[in-house]
Design a protein around this motif. Structure first.
Motif, mmCIF file in Angstrom:
data_model
loop_
_atom_site.group_PDB
_atom_site.id
_atom_site.type_symbol
_atom_site.label_atom_id
_atom_site.label_comp_id
_atom_site.label_asym_id
_atom_site.label_seq_id
_atom_site.Cartn_x
_atom_site.Cartn_y
_atom_site.Cartn_z
ATOM 1 N N MET A 166 0.840 -1.196 0.000
ATOM 2 C CA MET A 166 0.000 0.000 0.000
ATOM 3 C C MET A 166 0.879 1.251 0.000
ATOM 4 S SD MET A 166 -2.999 1.198 2.650
ATOM 5 C CE MET A 166 -1.906 1.154 4.071
ATOM 6 N N ARG A 167 0.534 2.192 -0.857
ATOM 7 C CA ARG A 167 1.291 3.444 -0.952
ATOM 8 C C ARG A 167 0.537 4.550 -0.225
ATOM 9 N NH1 ARG A 167 1.709 7.908 -4.842
ATOM 10 N NH2 ARG A 167 3.840 8.734 -4.775
ATOM 11 N N GLN A 168 1.197 5.143 0.756
ATOM 12 C CA GLN A 168 0.622 6.255 1.510
ATOM 13 C C GLN A 168 1.531 7.478 1.387
ATOM 14 O OE1 GLN A 168 0.580 3.831 5.181
ATOM 15 N NE2 GLN A 168 -1.566 4.422 5.388
ATOM 16 N N ILE A 169 0.918 8.648 1.355
ATOM 17 C CA ILE A 169 1.653 9.905 1.345
ATOM 18 C C ILE A 169 1.237 10.704 2.570
ATOM 19 C CG2 ILE A 169 2.134 12.056 0.127
ATOM 20 C CD1 ILE A 169 3.143 9.617 -1.358
ATOM 21 N N VAL A 170 2.180 10.926 3.474
ATOM 22 C CA VAL A 170 1.941 11.785 4.632
ATOM 23 C C VAL A 170 2.252 13.211 4.197
ATOM 24 C CG1 VAL A 170 2.416 12.171 7.063
ATOM 25 C CG2 VAL A 170 2.670 9.868 6.095
ATOM 26 N N LEU A 171 1.273 14.088 4.298
ATOM 27 C CA LEU A 171 1.342 15.390 3.623
ATOM 28 C C LEU A 171 1.078 16.533 4.592
ATOM 29 C CD1 LEU A 171 -0.355 16.222 0.226
ATOM 30 C CD2 LEU A 171 -0.810 17.670 2.208
ATOM 31 N N ASP A 172 1.796 17.631 4.372
ATOM 32 C CA ASP A 172 1.535 18.860 5.121
ATOM 33 C C ASP A 172 1.820 20.057 4.215
ATOM 34 O OD1 ASP A 172 0.872 20.169 7.721
ATOM 35 O OD2 ASP A 172 2.860 21.019 7.466
ATOM 36 N N THR A 173 1.118 21.154 4.452
ATOM 37 C CA THR A 173 1.349 22.386 3.704
ATOM 38 C C THR A 173 1.544 23.552 4.660
ATOM 39 O OG1 THR A 173 -1.010 22.987 3.590
ATOM 40 C CG2 THR A 173 -0.129 21.608 1.799
ATOM 41 N N GLU A 174 2.199 24.593 4.160
ATOM 42 C CA GLU A 174 2.205 25.907 4.799
ATOM 43 C C GLU A 174 1.602 26.884 3.801
ATOM 44 O OE1 GLU A 174 2.826 26.135 7.869
ATOM 45 O OE2 GLU A 174 3.887 24.237 8.176
ATOM 46 N N THR A 175 0.898 27.878 4.309
ATOM 47 C CA THR A 175 0.126 28.775 3.446
ATOM 48 C C THR A 175 0.341 30.237 3.823
ATOM 49 O OG1 THR A 175 -1.820 28.662 4.900
ATOM 50 C CG2 THR A 175 -1.637 26.982 3.170
ATOM 51 N N THR A 176 -0.148 31.117 2.970
ATOM 52 C CA THR A 176 -0.017 32.560 3.235
ATOM 53 C C THR A 176 -0.988 33.030 4.306
ATOM 54 O OG1 THR A 176 -1.599 33.084 1.468
ATOM 55 C CG2 THR A 176 0.754 33.048 0.882
ATOM 56 N N GLY A 177 -2.011 32.260 4.592
ATOM 57 C CA GLY A 177 -3.011 32.620 5.592
ATOM 58 C C GLY A 177 -3.922 31.450 5.860
ATOM 59 N N LEU A 178 -4.954 31.695 6.667
ATOM 60 C CA LEU A 178 -5.787 30.599 7.129
ATOM 61 C C LEU A 178 -6.975 30.275 6.230
ATOM 62 C CD1 LEU A 178 -5.932 31.324 10.982
ATOM 63 C CD2 LEU A 178 -4.612 29.553 9.805
ATOM 64 N N GLU A 179 -7.433 31.236 5.431
ATOM 65 C CA GLU A 179 -8.684 31.049 4.710
ATOM 66 C C GLU A 179 -8.462 30.945 3.210
ATOM 67 O OE1 GLU A 179 -11.485 30.485 6.086
ATOM 68 O OE2 GLU A 179 -10.965 30.952 8.168
ATOM 69 N N VAL A 180 -8.770 29.793 2.658
ATOM 70 C CA VAL A 180 -8.638 29.619 1.213
ATOM 71 C C VAL A 180 -9.649 30.472 0.462
ATOM 72 C CG1 VAL A 180 -10.201 27.616 1.120
ATOM 73 C CG2 VAL A 180 -8.393 27.875 -0.602
ATOM 74 N N ILE A 181 -10.810 30.750 1.065
ATOM 75 C CA ILE A 181 -11.829 31.557 0.390
ATOM 76 C C ILE A 181 -11.398 33.016 0.268
ATOM 77 C CG2 ILE A 181 -13.722 30.035 1.072
ATOM 78 C CD1 ILE A 181 -14.441 32.047 3.253
ATOM 79 N N GLN A 182 -10.379 33.414 1.006
ATOM 80 C CA GLN A 182 -9.830 34.763 0.884
ATOM 81 C C GLN A 182 -8.686 34.817 -0.131
ATOM 82 O OE1 GLN A 182 -8.752 36.027 4.841
ATOM 83 N NE2 GLN A 182 -10.871 36.114 5.555
ATOM 84 N N GLY A 183 -8.504 33.749 -0.857
ATOM 85 C CA GLY A 183 -7.474 33.723 -1.895
ATOM 86 C C GLY A 183 -6.090 33.378 -1.407
ATOM 87 N N HIS A 184 -5.967 32.888 -0.175
ATOM 88 C CA HIS A 184 -4.643 32.535 0.328
ATOM 89 C C HIS A 184 -4.096 31.323 -0.427
ATOM 90 C CE1 HIS A 184 -3.997 35.458 3.449
ATOM 91 N NE2 HIS A 184 -5.232 35.284 3.892
ATOM 92 N N ARG A 185 -2.772 31.218 -0.462
ATOM 93 C CA ARG A 185 -2.097 30.268 -1.340
ATOM 94 C C ARG A 185 -1.172 29.340 -0.563
ATOM 95 N NH1 ARG A 185 -2.112 32.208 -6.636
ATOM 96 N NH2 ARG A 185 -1.488 30.056 -7.105
ATOM 97 N N VAL A 186 -0.860 28.230 -1.175
ATOM 98 C CA VAL A 186 0.122 27.286 -0.637
ATOM 99 C C VAL A 186 1.523 27.820 -0.940
ATOM 100 C CG1 VAL A 186 1.065 24.951 -0.802
ATOM 101 C CG2 VAL A 186 -1.416 25.317 -0.907
ATOM 102 N N ILE A 187 2.396 27.855 0.068
ATOM 103 C CA ILE A 187 3.767 28.321 -0.144
ATOM 104 C C ILE A 187 4.814 27.256 0.190
ATOM 105 C CG2 ILE A 187 3.256 30.779 0.097
ATOM 106 C CD1 ILE A 187 4.200 30.601 2.992
ATOM 107 N N GLU A 188 4.388 26.164 0.778
ATOM 108 C CA GLU A 188 5.296 25.034 0.994
ATOM 109 C C GLU A 188 4.473 23.768 1.058
ATOM 110 O OE1 GLU A 188 8.748 23.305 4.049
ATOM 111 O OE2 GLU A 188 7.388 24.875 4.727
ATOM 112 N N ILE A 189 4.973 22.725 0.442
ATOM 113 C CA ILE A 189 4.343 21.415 0.565
ATOM 114 C C ILE A 189 5.413 20.389 0.860
ATOM 115 C CG2 ILE A 189 4.421 21.015 -1.950
ATOM 116 C CD1 ILE A 189 1.746 19.388 -1.441
#
Length: 243
Positions: free
Chosen positions: A1-24
């Motif tokens: 089984m292939r699993q990907i443990v994933l985390d991101t860092e973003t410009t802010g907390l709300e995606v609906i405010q247009g914030h973006r992913v800056i690290e994955i």
């Protein structure tokens, strides 16, 4: 089984405010063993600034991201890397929401949940430890995973810590192990990603519980069921006469 443990860092907390992913940061596990086929990128957020509060958490500045690629340059590679795997994410709705928005900007109109299964380790930890703290720091302490080098949140670092925590939460016969130094009483358990690389085909050691352990487990469930007024989450494990 292939699993990907994933985390991101973003410009802010709300995606609906247009914030973006800056690290994955992604850590690949195959049959619960680390493969070293990880995926880690810093990403320029186009014209979206980083909220000061977010920068205090992850320590990533716009100046640092000035020469980093934009999502459009690496999104297809990331999609192909993730597709078909089981994603293991702490507070999955947050990261999935941001990544779905990024992929949609790229012209990929499918959601990650359509091509991947998702395990939310927050939900898992709440089932295992009701009423207890389930943030990553608390879980590292609970499962003796060394997070002493975690001054800032970082996507790859947090993914590696989460991988250790997840493997510990879902059964000790996993890719986790003890350094020689940790044989001493009270020593912390540390990740052994490096030592285990190349051993992904090794059979997992399975330890079966004995009758005495099963009986003790059943007695414990009966006590919890009684004290909770019949609200035991695992009530289906009890004989019908008990509840």
């Amino acid at each position: 089984m292939r699993q990907i443990v994933l985390d991101t860092e973003t410009t802010g907390l709300e995606v609906i405010q247009g914030h973006r992913v800056i690290e994955i940061g992604c850590v690949e596990l195959v049959n619960r063993r680390p493969t070293n086929n990880d995926f880690h990128r810093y990403i320029h957020p186009d014209d979206k600034d980083i909220d000061p509060g977010a920068e205090q958490v992850h320590g990533i500045s716009m100046a640092f991201l000035a020469d980093k690629p934009k999502f459009v340059e690496l999104g297809r590679e990331l999609w192909d890397y993730l597709a078909g795997s089981e994603l293991v994410i702490h507070n999955a709705a947050f990261d999935i929401g941001f990544l779905d928005a990024e992929f949609q900007r790229l012209g990929i109109n499918r959601k990650l949940s359509e091509v991947c299964s998702v395990v939310d380790t927050v939900a898992l930890a709440r089932r295992l430890h009701p009423g207890q703290k389930v943030n990553l720091d608390a879980l590292c302490r609970r499962y003796a995973v060394d997070a002493s080098h975690r001054d800032f949140h970082g996507a790859l670092l947090d993914a590696r810590l989460l991988a250790d925590v997840y493997l510990a939460m879902t059964g000790g016969q996993s890719a986790l192990g003890l350094d020689d130094s940790s044989a001493q009483a009270g020593a912390q358990r540390r990740s052994r990603f490096v030592e285990l690389l190349g051993a992904i085909e090794a059979p997992l050691r399975v330890i079966r519980v004995g009758e005495n352990e099963q009986a003790a487990h059943l007695d414990r469930l009966k006590t919890i069921d009684k004290k909770s007024g019949g609200k035991l989450i695992w009530a289906d494990e009890l004989p019908p006469a008990v509840h």
